[in-house]
Design a protein around this motif. Sequence first.
Motif, mmCIF file in Angstrom:
data_model
loop_
_atom_site.group_PDB
_atom_site.id
_atom_site.type_symbol
_atom_site.label_atom_id
_atom_site.label_comp_id
_atom_site.label_asym_id
_atom_site.label_seq_id
_atom_site.Cartn_x
_atom_site.Cartn_y
_atom_site.Cartn_z
ATOM 1 N N ARG A 115 -1.667 -5.710 1.516
ATOM 2 C CA ARG A 115 -0.177 -5.165 1.234
ATOM 3 C C ARG A 115 0.465 -5.981 0.186
ATOM 4 O O ARG A 115 1.400 -5.249 -0.740
ATOM 5 C CB ARG A 115 0.597 -4.981 2.424
ATOM 6 C CG ARG A 115 0.067 -3.921 3.556
ATOM 7 C CD ARG A 115 0.946 -3.769 4.714
ATOM 8 N NE ARG A 115 0.327 -2.614 5.456
ATOM 9 C CZ ARG A 115 -0.390 -3.044 6.457
ATOM 10 N NH1 ARG A 115 -0.354 -4.358 7.287
ATOM 11 N NH2 ARG A 115 -0.798 -1.938 7.565
ATOM 12 N N ARG A 131 2.104 -4.428 -3.212
ATOM 13 C CA ARG A 131 3.675 -4.705 -3.568
ATOM 14 C C ARG A 131 3.644 -5.516 -4.982
ATOM 15 O O ARG A 131 4.452 -4.805 -5.876
ATOM 16 C CB ARG A 131 4.233 -5.410 -2.440
ATOM 17 C CG ARG A 131 4.524 -4.723 -1.329
ATOM 18 C CD ARG A 131 5.419 -5.393 -0.468
ATOM 19 N NE ARG A 131 5.052 -6.573 0.055
ATOM 20 C CZ ARG A 131 4.258 -6.935 1.179
ATOM 21 N NH1 ARG A 131 4.261 -6.000 1.944
ATOM 22 N NH2 ARG A 131 4.030 -8.271 1.579
ATOM 23 N N ASN A 171 -0.392 1.697 2.517
ATOM 24 C CA ASN A 171 1.044 2.115 1.785
ATOM 25 C C ASN A 171 1.374 3.557 2.230
ATOM 26 O O ASN A 171 1.904 4.094 1.235
ATOM 27 C CB ASN A 171 1.064 1.921 0.329
ATOM 28 C CG ASN A 171 -0.298 2.473 -0.292
ATOM 29 O OD1 ASN A 171 -1.105 3.130 0.357
ATOM 30 N ND2 ASN A 171 0.197 2.522 -1.709
#
Length: 201
Positions: A128, A132, A68
Amino acid sequence: MHRLPRLPLSRRPDRTATPPADPRQPARRSALLLAACALAPAAPAGAGTPGEVAVGQRLRDATLQGLNGPPRALSAYRGRPLVINVWASWCGPCRAETASLERLAWSDAGSHFTIIGISTDDRPQAARAWLRQSNATLSHFIDEGLLMENMLGATHLPLTVLVDADGRVRDKVVGAREWDDAASVTLIARALGNPRIALRR
């Protein structure tokens, strides 16, 4: 404390190998990993991996690939204590402790050190997606070629490694915790030798 062992390294698939032609193989692999987490007994943090840096030794430098954020050298964190949380998106206890690590990072106690995450997921997309979903604000990186997994001795997940400002490993904690509770903050303070690390009442 619920401890989640992970599949031993000797049984993990080679990340550099050619993916199987059978499209059902990824699902089978995930099922095997989850079964191993649920059934295998917990092991001590010092079980040993190739090239593991033991408590009291200095971490070698490595380039961390960002999930990120941008890549960063591990040595760039020198000069400030570091808490490294090793996790995977399929690891239930890893997911359970995520929020407490975020709260710790934003607390008064967390102002004395930096917290980063290292994902051992084989697929960066899965890591990922979890970041999120969890609204992660900490910097997270993906392990490549078992580099950090081996260096940190991550035979079981989650693993949290406490590192002093000189880059020396001061403690390794296997299993999930509420990292922003008094017991965990005291553990960190003692390992890093800093009595100023404390929760504000």
